[in-house]
Scaffold this motif. Structure first.
Motif, PDB file in Angstrom:
ATOM      1  N   LEU C 190      54.260  87.083  53.691  1.00 54.33           N
ATOM      2  CA  LEU C 190      52.747  86.433  53.066  1.00 54.33           C
ATOM      3  C   LEU C 190      52.999  85.519  52.141  1.00 54.33           C
ATOM      4  CD1 LEU C 190      49.710  87.363  53.104  1.00 54.33           C
ATOM      5  CD2 LEU C 190      50.412  88.981  51.122  1.00 54.33           C
ATOM      6  N   ILE C 191      54.059  85.309  51.711  1.00 46.87           N
ATOM      7  CA  ILE C 191      53.864  84.507  50.443  1.00 46.87           C
ATOM      8  C   ILE C 191      53.740  82.934  50.682  1.00 46.87           C
ATOM      9  CG2 ILE C 191      55.716  83.226  48.839  1.00 46.87           C
ATOM     10  CD1 ILE C 191      56.944  85.999  48.622  1.00 46.87           C
ATOM     11  N   LEU C 192      54.361  82.300  51.847  1.00 47.04           N
ATOM     12  CA  LEU C 192      54.010  80.984  52.158  1.00 47.04           C
ATOM     13  C   LEU C 192      52.545  80.797  52.607  1.00 47.04           C
ATOM     14  CD1 LEU C 192      57.231  79.452  53.632  1.00 47.04           C
ATOM     15  CD2 LEU C 192      56.411  79.228  51.326  1.00 47.04           C
ATOM     16  N   PRO C 193      52.232  81.399  53.558  1.00 49.85           N
ATOM     17  CA  PRO C 193      50.723  81.088  53.946  1.00 49.85           C
ATOM     18  C   PRO C 193      49.643  81.404  52.752  1.00 49.85           C
ATOM     19  CG  PRO C 193      51.802  82.950  55.483  1.00 49.85           C
ATOM     20  CD  PRO C 193      52.678  82.529  54.370  1.00 49.85           C
ATOM     21  N   LEU C 194      49.945  82.523  51.864  1.00 52.11           N
ATOM     22  CA  LEU C 194      49.169  82.724  50.914  1.00 52.11           C
ATOM     23  C   LEU C 194      49.135  81.366  49.905  1.00 52.11           C
ATOM     24  CD1 LEU C 194      47.083  84.549  49.635  1.00 52.11           C
ATOM     25  CD2 LEU C 194      49.197  85.687  48.329  1.00 52.11           C
ATOM     26  N   ALA C 195      50.402  81.132  49.531  1.00 52.03           N
ATOM     27  CA  ALA C 195      50.637  79.866  48.456  1.00 52.03           C
ATOM     28  C   ALA C 195      49.709  78.824  49.113  1.00 52.03           C
ATOM     29  CB  ALA C 195      52.043  79.639  48.558  1.00 52.03           C
ATOM     30  N   THR C 196      50.099  78.508  50.404  1.00 51.88           N
ATOM     31  CA  THR C 196      49.252  77.373  51.136  1.00 51.88           C
ATOM     32  C   THR C 196      47.603  77.508  50.854  1.00 51.88           C
ATOM     33  OG1 THR C 196      51.256  77.098  52.730  1.00 51.88           O
ATOM     34  CG2 THR C 196      49.122  75.916  53.247  1.00 51.88           C
ATOM     35  N   MET C 197      47.232  78.565  51.442  1.00 49.12           N
ATOM     36  CA  MET C 197      45.718  78.825  51.064  1.00 49.12           C
ATOM     37  C   MET C 197      45.317  78.602  49.475  1.00 49.12           C
ATOM     38  SD  MET C 197      44.183  79.918  53.920  1.00 49.12           S
ATOM     39  CE  MET C 197      43.023  81.207  53.821  1.00 49.12           C
ATOM     40  N   VAL C 198      46.212  79.106  48.732  1.00 52.22           N
ATOM     41  CA  VAL C 198      45.683  78.872  47.487  1.00 52.22           C
ATOM     42  C   VAL C 198      45.879  77.539  46.751  1.00 52.22           C
ATOM     43  CG1 VAL C 198      46.480  79.448  44.920  1.00 52.22           C
ATOM     44  CG2 VAL C 198      46.303  81.395  46.730  1.00 52.22           C
ATOM     45  N   LEU C 199      46.922  77.048  47.175  1.00 47.54           N
ATOM     46  CA  LEU C 199      46.815  75.371  46.763  1.00 47.54           C
ATOM     47  C   LEU C 199      45.954  74.662  47.543  1.00 47.54           C
ATOM     48  CD1 LEU C 199      50.643  74.864  46.696  1.00 47.54           C
ATOM     49  CD2 LEU C 199      49.196  75.000  44.985  1.00 47.54           C
ATOM     50  N   ALA C 200      45.634  75.025  48.714  1.00 48.18           N
ATOM     51  CA  ALA C 200      44.680  74.178  49.546  1.00 48.18           C
ATOM     52  C   ALA C 200      42.972  74.371  48.963  1.00 48.18           C
ATOM     53  CB  ALA C 200      44.739  74.468  50.905  1.00 48.18           C
ATOM     54  N   THR C 201      42.770  75.541  48.297  1.00 48.55           N
ATOM     55  CA  THR C 201      41.458  75.708  47.926  1.00 48.55           C
ATOM     56  C   THR C 201      41.357  75.811  46.418  1.00 48.55           C
ATOM     57  OG1 THR C 201      41.817  78.063  48.274  1.00 48.55           O
ATOM     58  CG2 THR C 201      41.140  77.117  50.036  1.00 48.55           C
ATOM     59  N   ILE C 202      42.347  75.969  45.620  1.00 49.33           N
ATOM     60  CA  ILE C 202      41.966  76.187  44.336  1.00 49.33           C
ATOM     61  C   ILE C 202      41.370  75.052  43.389  1.00 49.33           C
ATOM     62  CG2 ILE C 202      44.474  75.387  43.362  1.00 49.33           C
ATOM     63  CD1 ILE C 202      44.518  77.987  41.657  1.00 49.33           C
ATOM     64  N   ALA C 203      41.597  73.756  43.962  1.00 47.23           N
ATOM     65  CA  ALA C 203      41.186  72.577  43.131  1.00 47.23           C
ATOM     66  C   ALA C 203      39.889  72.629  42.738  1.00 47.23           C
ATOM     67  CB  ALA C 203      41.466  71.428  43.917  1.00 47.23           C
ATOM     68  N   VAL C 204      38.851  73.075  43.643  1.00 40.39           N
ATOM     69  CA  VAL C 204      37.364  73.262  43.569  1.00 40.39           C
ATOM     70  C   VAL C 204      37.206  74.016  42.164  1.00 40.39           C
ATOM     71  CG1 VAL C 204      35.184  73.529  44.486  1.00 40.39           C
ATOM     72  CG2 VAL C 204      37.063  72.641  45.935  1.00 40.39           C
ATOM     73  N   GLY C 253      29.692  80.385  46.913  1.00 42.51           N
ATOM     74  CA  GLY C 253      29.179  80.501  48.185  1.00 42.51           C
ATOM     75  C   GLY C 253      29.391  79.228  49.011  1.00 42.51           C
ATOM     76  N   LEU C 254      29.694  77.974  48.148  1.00 37.26           N
ATOM     77  CA  LEU C 254      29.839  76.665  48.750  1.00 37.26           C
ATOM     78  C   LEU C 254      31.464  76.667  49.095  1.00 37.26           C
ATOM     79  CD1 LEU C 254      28.336  74.289  46.132  1.00 37.26           C
ATOM     80  CD2 LEU C 254      27.448  75.173  48.414  1.00 37.26           C
ATOM     81  N   TRP C 255      32.307  77.512  48.507  1.00 40.91           N
ATOM     82  CA  TRP C 255      33.689  77.487  48.731  1.00 40.91           C
ATOM     83  C   TRP C 255      34.027  78.183  49.882  1.00 40.91           C
ATOM     84  CZ3 TRP C 255      37.226  81.344  48.493  1.00 40.91           C
ATOM     85  CH2 TRP C 255      38.555  81.065  48.178  1.00 40.91           C
ATOM     86  N   LEU C 256      33.362  79.007  50.481  1.00 40.24           N
ATOM     87  CA  LEU C 256      33.661  79.910  51.541  1.00 40.24           C
ATOM     88  C   LEU C 256      33.982  79.188  52.918  1.00 40.24           C
ATOM     89  CD1 LEU C 256      31.739  83.212  50.614  1.00 40.24           C
ATOM     90  CD2 LEU C 256      34.026  82.988  51.508  1.00 40.24           C
ATOM     91  N   PRO C 257      33.024  78.144  53.176  1.00 41.02           N
ATOM     92  CA  PRO C 257      33.409  77.343  54.393  1.00 41.02           C
ATOM     93  C   PRO C 257      35.166  76.901  54.340  1.00 41.02           C
ATOM     94  CG  PRO C 257      31.203  77.085  53.808  1.00 41.02           C
ATOM     95  CD  PRO C 257      31.693  77.755  52.616  1.00 41.02           C
ATOM     96  N   LEU C 258      35.037  76.357  52.930  1.00 40.31           N
ATOM     97  CA  LEU C 258      36.722  75.963  52.678  1.00 40.31           C
ATOM     98  C   LEU C 258      37.494  76.935  53.117  1.00 40.31           C
ATOM     99  CD1 LEU C 258      37.310  73.270  51.447  1.00 40.31           C
ATOM    100  CD2 LEU C 258      37.598  74.459  49.355  1.00 40.31           C
ATOM    101  N   LEU C 259      37.460  78.100  52.735  1.00 42.99           N
ATOM    102  CA  LEU C 259      38.160  79.185  53.042  1.00 42.99           C
ATOM    103  C   LEU C 259      38.543  79.398  54.532  1.00 42.99           C
ATOM    104  CD1 LEU C 259      39.813  81.652  51.876  1.00 42.99           C
ATOM    105  CD2 LEU C 259      37.844  83.057  52.169  1.00 42.99           C
ATOM    106  N   VAL C 260      37.138  79.320  55.034  1.00 46.25           N
ATOM    107  CA  VAL C 260      37.402  79.436  56.905  1.00 46.25           C
ATOM    108  C   VAL C 260      38.192  78.440  57.349  1.00 46.25           C
ATOM    109  CG1 VAL C 260      35.818  79.230  58.848  1.00 46.25           C
ATOM    110  CG2 VAL C 260      34.989  80.676  56.774  1.00 46.25           C
ATOM    111  N   SER C 261      37.853  77.077  56.901  1.00 48.72           N
ATOM    112  CA  SER C 261      38.641  76.231  57.574  1.00 48.72           C
ATOM    113  C   SER C 261      40.005  76.210  56.959  1.00 48.72           C
ATOM    114  CB  SER C 261      37.982  74.706  57.246  1.00 48.72           C
ATOM    115  OG  SER C 261      38.484  74.179  55.909  1.00 48.72           O
ATOM    116  N   GLY C 262      40.329  76.666  55.787  1.00 46.46           N
ATOM    117  CA  GLY C 262      41.615  76.734  55.614  1.00 46.46           C
ATOM    118  C   GLY C 262      42.323  77.934  56.410  1.00 46.46           C
ATOM    119  N   ALA C 263      41.608  78.950  56.585  1.00 44.52           N
ATOM    120  CA  ALA C 263      42.153  79.968  57.424  1.00 44.52           C
ATOM    121  C   ALA C 263      42.556  79.537  58.622  1.00 44.52           C
ATOM    122  CB  ALA C 263      41.147  81.015  57.689  1.00 44.52           C
ATOM    123  N   VAL C 264      41.767  78.630  59.366  1.00 44.25           N
ATOM    124  CA  VAL C 264      42.149  78.219  60.831  1.00 44.25           C
ATOM    125  C   VAL C 264      43.386  77.340  60.744  1.00 44.25           C
ATOM    126  CG1 VAL C 264      41.331  76.563  62.501  1.00 44.25           C
ATOM    127  CG2 VAL C 264      39.481  78.031  61.381  1.00 44.25           C
TER     128      VAL C 264
END
Lengths: 326, 268, 323
Positions: C190-204, C253-264
């Motif tokens: 889990l560590i690497l995907p989670l770290a990537t997701m967090v890094l990719a979405t945390i700036a906002v 609310g605005l950030w969730l689409p970011l989470l979705v594309s991050g997930a893809v």
């Protein structure tokens, strides 16, 4: 004995790169227990900074210089560590500000903000603090305090919010209240009520008040003494009655000139020409000389000292001060 | 102009230079000079950025990729900008049922995450050309611009010069074309510039997933996909397209900020 | 309040249904013969083709297709996958768990850490460390998620070989491994995907919280609180953070689409068997029922998220919403 003794207070801003700019330049005065002292001057003269410096609340870019002393009840506050300083703030010296609308946290109920001040300086349970908060709201003249205690700030009027601010200030029973332009943002009728309230509380609690204001008119009937500040220095100080009857410094006279006086029928305004220059452009000598109607050559060169010109009356002027009398 | 904005201009200029001059100065991006001995070469004087698994020159692919990216972004933002301004101005400027319907259409389009629509469209179309991809990215990118333009049009509608024109009896279409539309263009231009960053990233993302345009085309996304397969032997393959993506998106973002402070200083 | 909540919920449901209709209609109206996707490269005689067309309902008119889809959805039937010949609903159910695990942890970490960092840097905006954080945030903001993921893979999985780079668990793990070993293995994956997701979405969230808190840190009520001797911690929490939290909730609310594309992209990079990787793979194979099914699920997730954000906003702004 004096409760607060400000001695040679200097406040400087870190200039942008080159050199520091001194915005309060050697201010000294005292406030006795239960006394109401007014600190008067136009905006930009350093009066608000003086108030903030007493509590150590200067903005990040400003600091008090080393020679400054702020002695409160025998302790020099400028030497205290932040944690020790915090035990004075609110507890022994309270402060209220110009804008009561913005001075209350919009997402906290007013009761919680009063309780916060109570609990910051003593042990009290939630219930005790709430009961005290209701009592304080009643003391500052808010009707139906038991329900108003649960109101959010936006549900109260401007005057009521300033009353809440005063209630917060009273929470820990301070010996000194610094009121920085407490009525400027309020309607004229509400102004009078708030000043009346401050005067009443001073009498009932024996609390000293340092009233910082640009408005000489509101000072007249209430202050024991008046300090007049111009460009970072005190230029005249006297008992209120003496100052109003016989102002000595040309600047003080100018301030009276810009008051609308209904008494002499004419009601003509004679404002002082020009504006207060910013701290980095203060002139040499007497800082008032470019705007002064009676200035002489010497005013350009030498700084006039603040000298006694009567019983508890001092002024700093080469022309109208002590020297001229001799 | 602040340092950030100047940096934006410099970065944008760099990417454009790479896109316009790069393909002229570098060789054929599809040439495979030595598929056996010349694959996965480290950067050298012959191949400044090394070669990929098919012995193709990485710098040449990077330059052609820049050209493709800019082409796709230009098509996408022209499309998205035109549709967005049209819908936004109608939704914000036209009263009555027509305006209301347009406005709800924008809201519905905004409710769909762009990546989802994009994947559905690509799944339906299969492999497409870069020009078609640009159109697809534009057709999925207009709602956010339309929302911005709608807000601006609603604001402008209440302004004195518009009320004055209406009071003087100007026909609604004329009011919209002459009084409202011009005012919405600067913020729309800013949004379109900022939108270039999203388009470049999405285009690279699709390339990385191996969908959309042909994986044989030298796109930054397909280069990253290649890099993933050879991460152990040739990690530098990731560096070139990765840095290019950051530079391009940073350029669009900073340039958009600069345009905003020039054209629409009030907005944020 | 409750009246408003009911209306807002109805709106979210309606938008999800409309979204589903739009996705189905879009596929139907666009050029491109789905039959090619079904039969792939195989050469079939016209009779078989015609049979397949009928069997998969390829030539049905749009109203029929939409009607079938809507009726199906009410019964939990999203059609059959072209590629796997299995119900799409089953495929989605298999993939939902990993996506929820990765997505919810990302949401939790990104928002708590993001808000804390944003607040921290607003409290000392001039400090060197806060400025360094600002630069790092800008870099992660411009980096696409899959590049962040690949850099992490290169460093931690390829170069240092500390962590696995793909999958949900280790296929070589013995069947009789203890629960602790299984859990540890799952965490390591889990560590690497989670770290990537967090890094990719945390700036906002960082930037949003920072700018919101920079406004409240300078608010007169903060000065007033300091003047009454309130402790620095309480000031940061009660007087700076709390009034600055609402813009960040709106952001959710605005950030969730970011989470979705991050997930893809992130699930694809790490072969994480979730809905995001499913829709990416299905797009590649043009498995349209799966793409639509996963797409509708993601649309519903985004709508649900923005509904929750709006409800939270109401709770967090006492009485001020009406004005």
């Amino acid at each position: 004995m004096t409760l607060l003794d400000v001695h040679d207070l200097h406040v400087a801003f870190d200039g942008s790169g080159h050199q520091a700019v001194t915005a309060v330049d050697g201010v000294s005065f005292g406030v006795g227990r239960g006394e109401l002292v007014a600190l008067v001057g136009e905006s930009g003269c350093g009066k608000s900074l003086t108030g903030l410096a007493i509590l150590g609340l200067l903005p990040e870019t400003a600091r008090t210089l080393d020679q400054s002393k702020v002695v409160f009840d025998g302790t020099d506050l400028t030497t205290l560590a932040p944690a020790a300083m915090r035990r004075y703030r609110g507890a022994r010296i309270a402060m209220i500000f110009q804008d009561p609308v913005a001075s209350l946290n919009p997402v906290m109920r007013v009761g919680a903000q009063i309780s916060e001040a109570i609990r910051a300086h003593g042990r009290a349970t939630r219930q005790e603090a709430r009961a005290r908060a209701i009592a304080l709201l009643a003391e500052v003249g808010i009707a139906d305090p038991a329900s108003r205690v649960d109101a959010y700030p936006h549900q109260l009027s401007g005057g009521m919010r300033q009353r809440v601010m005063i209630a917060i200030a009273l929470a820990a029973e301070p010996e000194l209240l610094i009121a920085d332009e407490p009525t400027t943002a309020l309607d004229v009728t509400v102004q009078a009520q708030i000043l009346e309230l401050l005067d009443t509380l001073r009498a009932s609690r024996g609390m000293a008040v340092l009233l910082v204001t640009h408005d000489l008119a509101i000072v007249a009937s209430r202050a024991d003494r008046v300090l007049v500040m111009y460009a970072g220095r005190i230029v005249e100080s006297a008992a209120t009655r003496d100052l109003f009857h016989a102002p000595r410094h040309p600047y003080t006279r100018g301030l009276f000139g810009s008051l609308p006086t209904l008494a002499d029928g004419s009601a003509r305004l004679a404002p002082i020409p020009g504006i207060v220059p910013p701290p980095d452009r203060w002139p040499s000598g007497c800082r008032f000389h470019p705007r002064c109607p009676v200035g002489v050559d010497r005013c350009r060169r030498d700084v006039p000292p603040l000298v006694d010109i009567g019983p508890r009356h001092t002024a700093a002027c080469w022309v109208t001060g002590a020297e001229a009398n001799r | 102009m602040s340092i950030r904005h100047r940096l934006g201009v410099v970065l944008a200029f760099t990417v454009m230079l790479l896109a316009i001059l790069g393909p002229l100065l570098t060789g054929d991006p599809t040439a495979q000079p030595d598929p056996v001995g010349g694959r996965l070469l480290a950067p050298s004087t012959a191949h400044w950025l090394g070669t990929d698994a098919f012995s193709r020159d990485v710098l040449s692919r990077l330059a052609h990729g820049a050209r493709l990216s800019l082409l796709i972004a230009a098509i996408a933002m022209t499309t998205a900008g035109s549709i967005g301004v049209l819908f936004g101005v109608v939704a914000g400027g036209v009263r009555g049922l027509f305006g209301w319907t347009t406005s709800r259409a924008i809201d519905i389009a905004l409710a769909l995450p762009r990546i989802v629509v994009l994947l559905v469209v690509v799944a339906a179309l299969g492999q497409i050309t870069p020009v078609e991809l640009g159109l697809v990215l534009g057709l999925t990118g207009w709602p956010s611009i339309a929302r911005l333009v709608r807000g601006e049009a609603l604001r402008l509608r209440e302004e004195t010069h518009v009320t004055a024109a209406v009071a003087l009896g100007a026909p609604p279409a004329r009011v919209i074309a002459r009084e409202i539309l011009p005012g919405t263009l600067p913020p729309a231009l800013v949004a379109a510039t900022l939108g270039v960053a999203d388009v470049v990233l999405l285009e690279a993302g699709l390339g990385f997933l191996g969908i959309g345009v042909s994986p044989q085309l030298p796109t930054w996304g397909s280069m990253i996909l290649q890099a993933q397969r050879h991460l152990a032997e040739a990690p530098w393959l990731l560096l070139a397209p990765g840095v290019a993506l950051v530079v391009a998106t940073a350029a669009a973002t900073l340039l958009g900020d600069a345009l905003r402070s020039r054209l629409a200083p009030g907005s944020r | 309040m409750s009246h408003w909540a009911v209306r807002r919920t109805a709106e979210a449901v309606a938008l999800t249904i409309l979204g589903a209709v739009l996705l189905v209609a879009l596929v139907h109206l666009l050029p491109g013969d789905p039959l090619n996707a079904i039969i792939g490269e195989r050469a079939l005689d016209p009779a078989t083709k015609a049979l397949l067309r009928e069997q998969w309902g390829v030539d049905h008119p749009l109203p029929v297709v939409l009607g079938d889809f809507m009726v199906g959805i009410t019964r939990g039937d999203l059609g059959i996958s072209y590629g796997e010949q299995r119900p799409v609903a089953t495929l989605l159910a298999e993939r939902l768990g990993p996506t929820l695990l990765l997505g919810s942890l990302t949401l939790l970490i990104t928002f708590t850490v993001g808000m804390a960092l944003g607040l921290w840097s607003a409290l000392r905006p001039r400090s060197r460390r806060a400025q360094l954080l600002g630069t790092l945030t800008l870099i992660t903001y411009t980096l696409p998620s899959f590049v962040i993921g690949l850099v992490l893979v290169w460093v931690f999985a390829v170069s240092w070989q500390w962590l696995p780079s793909a999958g949900l668990d280790d296929p070589l793990l013995p069947i009789d491994a203890t629960g602790g070993a299984v859990l540890l293995d799952r965490i390591r994956h889990l560590i690497l995907p989670l770290a990537t997701m967090v890094l990719a979405t945390i700036a906002v969230p960082i930037r949003q919280q920072r700018s919101a808190a920079l406004a409240t840190v300078a608010a007169p009520w903060v000065m007033a609180a300091r003047a009454r001797g309130v402790s620095p911690w309480r000031i940061a929490w009660q007087h700076v953070w709390r009034p600055a939290v609402t813009p960040v909730i709106t952001l959710l609310g605005l950030w969730l689409p970011l989470l979705v594309s991050g997930a893809v992209f992130v699930e694809y990079v790490f072969a994480w068997p979730g809905v995001g990787a499913l829709i990416a793979e299905a797009t590649g194979t043009r498995d349209i029922p799966v793409v639509i099914g996963a797409g509708v699920l993601l649309v519903a997730a985004v709508q649900l998220g923005s509904l929750i954000a709006d409800l939270l906003y109401r709770v967090a702004t006492p009485g001020t919403v009406e004005s």
